[in-house]
Design an enzyme around this catalytic site. Sequence first.
Site, PDB file in Angstrom:
ATOM      1  N   SER A 240      -6.457   6.070   5.263  1.00 45.51           N
ATOM      2  CA  SER A 240      -7.110   4.967   5.773  1.00 45.51           C
ATOM      3  C   SER A 240      -8.607   5.068   5.626  1.00 45.51           C
ATOM      4  CB  SER A 240      -6.984   5.154   7.582  1.00 45.51           C
ATOM      5  OG  SER A 240      -7.799   3.951   8.258  1.00 45.51           O
ATOM      6  N   CYS A 241      -9.291   4.156   5.850  1.00 46.26           N
ATOM      7  CA  CYS A 241     -10.971   4.147   5.518  1.00 46.26           C
ATOM      8  C   CYS A 241     -11.452   3.108   6.339  1.00 46.26           C
ATOM      9  CB  CYS A 241     -11.151   4.230   4.148  1.00 46.26           C
ATOM     10  SG  CYS A 241     -10.720   2.809   3.028  1.00 46.26           S
TER      11      CYS A 241
END
Length: 285
Positions: A240-241
């Site tokens: 994720s980011c």
Amino acid sequence: MTAPDDPLVSTEWLAAKLGDPTVKVLDASFKMPGVMPRPVDDYLAAHIPGAVYFDVEEVCDHASALPHMFPDAAQFARDVAALGISSGDTVVIYDAGGWVAAPRAWWMFLAFGHTQVRILDGGLKKWRTEGRPTESGKPALIPGNFTATFHPAYVRNKQQMAANLEKAAEQVIDARAADRFEGRVPEPRPGLRAGHIPGSRNLPYNELFDANTGLMKSHDELRAAFVRAGVDLDRPIVTSCGSGVSAAVLTLALYRLGVRGSALYDGSWSEWGMQDGPPVATGPA
């Protein structure tokens, strides 16, 4: 053990392939909204000869309010064919050298069933440092014939991520900088809460490449980075980011280490961090 199908290729390899009609080069450089000059303008000013610009802001689901979400298979096939790419081609993707969006584009091609896709190690930065040729403007394009089949296992949605909070069947690794992960600074996209998905780990994506050369770090260094972050490479992983782009740098590093079956949270923090979103944690992992 090094994966036999390491997706990285060298500048030497690509230089020898320029002019091969079955090798198509894409510039997938990306910047946060508002950062100037725009990446497409950088591309028009100088790119590897024959490269076509792959815009993650265009090859996306335009019906979604979230930034650059995966399109459906029909749109991906149309957009990629319009770039002159056919299903039998080898696609080589690069970015400006900061390892932001080339892995995202690579993962999209894999998710839509195109396995002949590689990433230029060091990107345009290394290419130019070596004095290799560039050109400007847009190349003439002949549309390709591209077929895409979406494989949903490559991505996760918010519902799946929320269900994982309780089950913790998949480890979640966040590629954002530590101060964003810990909620110490505001998010660059307005209106989002600060913090991270509860239970997730933090491995900033820029720790996986050499800032001077633009090259991705060695397998031993990559493995050590994941271990420091508390990641078990033998258990399922979701990356994720901020908006599903730099997370793919972690995905690429995992792939290089032989990890298969990882997934990318497409909405990432731009979805989870919304005011009415799921629970948020702050502080270190």
